[in-house]
Scaffold this active site. Structure first.
Site, PDB file in Angstrom:
ATOM      1  N   HIS A 263       0.700  -1.126  -0.085  1.00  0.00           N
ATOM      2  CA  HIS A 263      -0.040   0.123  -0.236  1.00  0.00           C
ATOM      3  C   HIS A 263       0.999   1.213  -0.021  1.00  0.00           C
ATOM      4  O   HIS A 263       1.830   1.181   0.552  1.00  0.00           O
ATOM      5  CB  HIS A 263      -0.760  -0.045   1.319  1.00  0.00           C
ATOM      6  CG  HIS A 263      -2.163   0.929   1.026  1.00  0.00           C
ATOM      7  ND1 HIS A 263      -1.907   2.380   1.599  1.00  0.00           N
ATOM      8  CD2 HIS A 263      -3.307   0.602   0.683  1.00  0.00           C
ATOM      9  CE1 HIS A 263      -3.051   2.961   1.252  1.00  0.00           C
ATOM     10  NE2 HIS A 263      -4.105   1.793   0.731  1.00  0.00           N
ATOM     11  N   ASP A 319      -7.991  -5.494  -0.114  1.00  0.00           N
ATOM     12  CA  ASP A 319      -8.522  -6.145  -1.110  1.00  0.00           C
ATOM     13  C   ASP A 319      -8.059  -7.691  -0.733  1.00  0.00           C
ATOM     14  O   ASP A 319      -8.913  -8.374  -1.716  1.00  0.00           O
ATOM     15  CB  ASP A 319      -7.819  -5.731  -2.389  1.00  0.00           C
ATOM     16  CG  ASP A 319      -8.284  -4.345  -2.977  1.00  0.00           C
ATOM     17  OD1 ASP A 319      -9.603  -4.111  -2.642  1.00  0.00           O
ATOM     18  OD2 ASP A 319      -7.320  -3.553  -3.207  1.00  0.00           O
TER      19      ASP A 319
HETATM   20  C1  COA Z   1      -0.361  -0.637  -3.990  1.00  0.00           C
HETATM   21  C2  COA Z   1       0.764  -0.428  -4.690  1.00  0.00           C
HETATM   22  C3  COA Z   1       0.677   0.082  -6.015  1.00  0.00           C
HETATM   23  C4  COA Z   1       1.705   0.494  -3.833  1.00  0.00           C
HETATM   24  O1  COA Z   1       2.715   0.801  -4.717  1.00  0.00           O
HETATM   25  P1  COA Z   1       3.881   1.898  -4.359  1.00  0.00           P
HETATM   26  O2  COA Z   1       3.509   2.694  -2.937  1.00  0.00           O
HETATM   27  O3  COA Z   1       4.168   2.681  -5.646  1.00  0.00           O
HETATM   28  O4  COA Z   1       5.090   1.185  -3.982  1.00  0.00           O
HETATM   29  P2  COA Z   1       6.150   0.250  -4.982  1.00  0.00           P
HETATM   30  O5  COA Z   1       5.164  -0.332  -6.136  1.00  0.00           O
HETATM   31  O6  COA Z   1       6.985   1.443  -5.374  1.00  0.00           O
HETATM   32  O7  COA Z   1       6.538  -0.601  -4.158  1.00  0.00           O
HETATM   33  C5  COA Z   1       7.802  -0.532  -3.320  1.00  0.00           C
HETATM   34  C6  COA Z   1       8.342  -2.035  -3.583  1.00  0.00           C
HETATM   35  O8  COA Z   1       7.732  -3.091  -2.984  1.00  0.00           O
HETATM   36  C7  COA Z   1       7.598  -3.888  -4.000  1.00  0.00           C
HETATM   37  N1  COA Z   1       6.215  -4.494  -4.097  1.00  0.00           N
HETATM   38  C8  COA Z   1       4.879  -3.669  -3.813  1.00  0.00           C
HETATM   39  N2  COA Z   1       4.057  -4.360  -3.830  1.00  0.00           N
HETATM   40  C9  COA Z   1       4.212  -5.545  -3.937  1.00  0.00           C
HETATM   41  C10 COA Z   1       3.631  -6.595  -4.112  1.00  0.00           C
HETATM   42  N3  COA Z   1       2.265  -6.630  -3.797  1.00  0.00           N
HETATM   43  N4  COA Z   1       4.252  -7.994  -4.109  1.00  0.00           N
HETATM   44  C11 COA Z   1       5.651  -7.892  -4.474  1.00  0.00           C
HETATM   45  N5  COA Z   1       6.145  -6.835  -4.263  1.00  0.00           N
HETATM   46  C12 COA Z   1       5.812  -5.569  -3.880  1.00  0.00           C
HETATM   47  C13 COA Z   1       7.635  -3.134  -5.410  1.00  0.00           C
HETATM   48  O9  COA Z   1       7.989  -4.019  -6.565  1.00  0.00           O
HETATM   49  C14 COA Z   1       9.004  -2.195  -4.746  1.00  0.00           C
HETATM   50  O10 COA Z   1      10.341  -3.087  -4.845  1.00  0.00           O
HETATM   51  P3  COA Z   1      11.527  -2.258  -5.240  1.00  0.00           P
HETATM   52  O11 COA Z   1      11.685  -1.572  -3.999  1.00  0.00           O
HETATM   53  O12 COA Z   1      12.514  -3.438  -5.264  1.00  0.00           O
HETATM   54  O13 COA Z   1      11.328  -1.490  -6.392  1.00  0.00           O
HETATM   55  C15 COA Z   1       1.866  -1.808  -4.563  1.00  0.00           C
HETATM   56  O14 COA Z   1       2.020  -2.187  -3.420  1.00  0.00           O
HETATM   57  C16 COA Z   1       1.152  -2.808  -5.574  1.00  0.00           C
HETATM   58  O15 COA Z   1       1.114  -2.945  -6.764  1.00  0.00           O
HETATM   59  N6  COA Z   1       0.266  -3.820  -4.802  1.00  0.00           N
HETATM   60  C17 COA Z   1      -0.319  -4.863  -5.492  1.00  0.00           C
HETATM   61  C18 COA Z   1      -1.726  -4.171  -5.927  1.00  0.00           C
HETATM   62  C19 COA Z   1      -2.740  -3.856  -5.058  1.00  0.00           C
HETATM   63  O16 COA Z   1      -2.880  -4.640  -4.017  1.00  0.00           O
HETATM   64  N7  COA Z   1      -3.338  -2.883  -5.063  1.00  0.00           N
HETATM   65  C20 COA Z   1      -4.587  -2.199  -4.329  1.00  0.00           C
HETATM   66  C21 COA Z   1      -3.751  -1.161  -3.202  1.00  0.00           C
HETATM   67  S1  COA Z   1      -5.045  -0.880  -1.940  1.00  0.00           S
END
Ligand code: COA
Length: 383
Positions: A263, A319
Site C-alpha cells: 500500500h 483487497d
Molecule cells: C499498492 C501498490 C501499487 C503501492 O505501490 P507503491 O507505493 O507505488 O510502492 P511500489 O510499487 O514502489 O513498491 C515498493 C516496493 O515493493 C515492491 N512491491 C510492492 N507491492 C508488492 C507486492 N504486492 N508484491 C511484491 N512486491 C511488491 C515493489 O516492487 C517495490 O520494490 P522495489 O523497492 O524493489 O522497487 C503496490 O504495493 C502494489 O502494486 N500492490 C499490489 C496491487 C494492490 O494490491 N493494489 C491495491 C492497493 S489498496
C-alpha cells in the site's frame, strides 16, 4: 533547470487540501471516519449510518437514519432508458467499464445533473448511491439474460443489493457480511479515485462527471481492481499445497507481485485487512469450505516471513481478504470491483461536496524535458 525542480512522481505525501472525512494513519495502521474507528464502525454500523456520517459530519439519530435509508432506497430506481442501454452492451463487457458507461448515462435522466448547488449535490449523492447499487446488482442478471429486478423501498443498501442479485429475500448472514464489507470500503482519504473525482469537481464540472472519473480510476489493478486480481491469483494457486511452490516461482524467481499486498500509505497492517481476515475465516469455516481462506492465509504468512516483504513493509491491504469474503458469498469474481465502487459512492460523493464547498482549481505542473527551438519544416521536407 531540472536540478532546481522537485518532482513528486506518484504524488507521494503531497497534501492537496484539508478534509474532515477520514484519517489514514499508515505508520500505525489506523483508519478513522469523521472521528470513529473503522473497527467500531465495521462491528456496529449500518452502511447508511456511515453514509450519513460522511455527508453530515455526525452519526444520525434513529429518525435521521431511517430518512437517509429511505431516501437512498427510493432514489435507487434506474431510469428505463439506462436499463435499455444496459441490455444493448456486450454481455462479456468488463463490468467496471459497464458501470462507467451506465453511470455516465444516468446524468441524461437526472433533472439536476447540471445543478451543483449544495442541496442538489446532496440529493444527487443519495440518488447516485442507490442507482449505482441497482446497476451493479442488475448487471450480473442482465449479462446472463435474467430479468431486471427493481430495488425495494423498505430495504437497506446491503439488503437491496443481495435481493436484486439473487432475486429472492436476502439471507441475514450474507447481508451482514456485505454491509460490513461496504462500511470498510466506504472512504479512504486521498486515494487515486477520490483525488481524480475531486480534481474533476475542481473544474466546476458536475457530480456525475466526477463519479465517472472516479469509477474509471478505481478500475485499475493497482487500485480497486486488485480484489478481483487477488481472487484470480488464489484460484490460479488452486490448492493449499501449491502455495509454497507458487510463491517460490511467481514471486521469488519471476519477481511478480502478490495482488492485495502492499500500500502507498500503510507501512503497517491495513486495519481493514485485519477485520476482513477475521470475517473471511468465519464465513469460510461456516460455509464448510475453508480452502480459499487457507490459501490466502498461507500466502500472507509466507510473505510476512520473507525478507523482501519485511524490508519493504508490505502487508495485506483491504483487497486481499475481502476477495475471500466475496468469493465465499458466491459473488462473481469480476463483480468484486464494481462492489467496491458501489461501497465507495458515499466517500466519493462526500469528497465532491467537500471540494465544491471550498473549491480551488487543481492544476499541477510537469517538468518539460522535450526538444527546444527546432526549425519549422514544411510537410514535403520532412523525412
Ligand atoms: C499498492 C501498490 C501499487 C503501492 O505501490 P507503491 O507505493 O507505488 O510502492 P511500489 O510499487 O514502489 O513498491 C515498493 C516496493 O515493493 C515492491 N512491491 C510492492 N507491492 C508488492 C507486492 N504486492 N508484491 C511484491 N512486491 C511488491 C515493489 O516492487 C517495490 O520494490 P522495489 O523497492 O524493489 O522497487 C503496490 O504495493 C502494489 O502494486 N500492490 C499490489 C496491487 C494492490 O494490491 N493494489 C491495491 C492497493 S489498496
Amino acid at each position: 533547470m531540472s536540478d532546481e525542480v522537485k518532482i513528486y512522481k506518484g504524488l507521494d505525501g503531497v497534501v492537496i487540501d484539508e478534509s474532515k472525512l477520514s484519517l489514514v494513519n499508515g505508520t500505525d495502521g489506523k483508519l478513522i471516519y469523521s472521528g470513529y474507528k473503522i473497527e467500531d464502525l465495521a462491528e456496529h454500523a449500518l452502511y447508511e449510518e456511515v453514509v450519513y456520517l460522511l455527508w453530515n459530519g455526525h452519526l444520525p439519530n434513529a429518525t435521521e437514519l431511517e430518512a437517509v435509508r429511505a431516501e437512498i432506497a427510493a432514489g435507487a430506481e434506474v431510469p428505463a432508458p439506462v436499463l435499455a442501454m444496459a441490455q444493448m452492451l456486450p454481455k462479456d463487457a468488463e463490468p467496471m467499464a459497464v458501470l462507467r458507461t451506465l453511470t455516465s448515462a444516468l446524468a441524461h435522466y437526472d433533472d439536476e445533473s447540471e445543478d451543483s448547488s449544495p442541496a442538489a449535490n446532496r440529493r444527487k449523492a443519495a440518488r447516485l448511491t442507490g442507482q449505482v447499487m441497482t446497476l451493479v446488482a442488475n448487471w450480473s442478471r442482465i449479462r446472463k439474460g435474467l430479468p431486471v429486478i427493481a430495488p425495494r423501498h423498505d430495504y437497506t443498501v446491503a439488503q437491496n443489493y443481495m435481493y436484486m442479485l439473487r432475486g429472492e429475500a436476502p439471507e441475514v448472514n450474507a447481508v451482514n457480511a456485505i454491509n460490513a464489507f461496504m462500511v470498510l470500503l466506504t472512504e479512504h482519504g486521498m486515494n487515486a479515485s477520490t483525488f481524480v473525482g475531486r480534481a474533476t469537481t475542481s473544474t466546476k464540472s458536475d457530480m456525475h462527471s466526477a463519479i465517472v472519473s472516479a469509477i474509471g480510476t478505481l478500475k485499475g489493478s493497482l487500485h480497486g481492481g486488485a480484489n478481483t486480481e487477488a481472487m484470480r491469483m488464489f484460484l490460479e494457486i488452486g490448492e493449499v499445497e501449491n502455495v509454497g511452490p507458487w510463491f517460490e516461482r511467481e514471486i521469488k524467481e519471476l519477481g511478480g507481485k502478490i495482488m492485495g499486498i502492499g500500500h502507498r500509505v500503510y507501512k503497517a497492517l491495513d486495519p481493514r485487512a485485519a477485520v476482513l481476515k477475521d470475517r473471511a475465516e468465519k464465513l469460510a469455516r461456516a460455509s464448510g469450505n475453508g480452502k480459499w481462506f487457507d490459501i490466502a492465509d498461507q500466502l500472507a504468512n509466507l510473505a510476512r516471513a520473507d525478507a523482501y516483504f519485511i524490508e519493504r513493509k508490505l502487508y495485506p491491504n483491504v483487497d486481499y481478504f475481502s476477495a475471500i469474503v466475496l468469493y465465499t458469498l458466491e459473488l462473481e469474481v469480476d463483480m468484486f470491483t464494481p462492489l467496491f465502487a458501489m461501497s465507495r459512492m458515499a466517500g466519493w460523493t462526500a469528497h465532491i461536496m467537500e471540494q465544491t464547498a471550498n473549491n480551488r482549481l487543481m492544476r499541477p505542473d510537469v517538468l518539460y524535458t522535450g526538444a527546444m527551438d527546432l526549425p519549422w519544416l514544411p510537410l514535403d521536407q520532412r523525412p
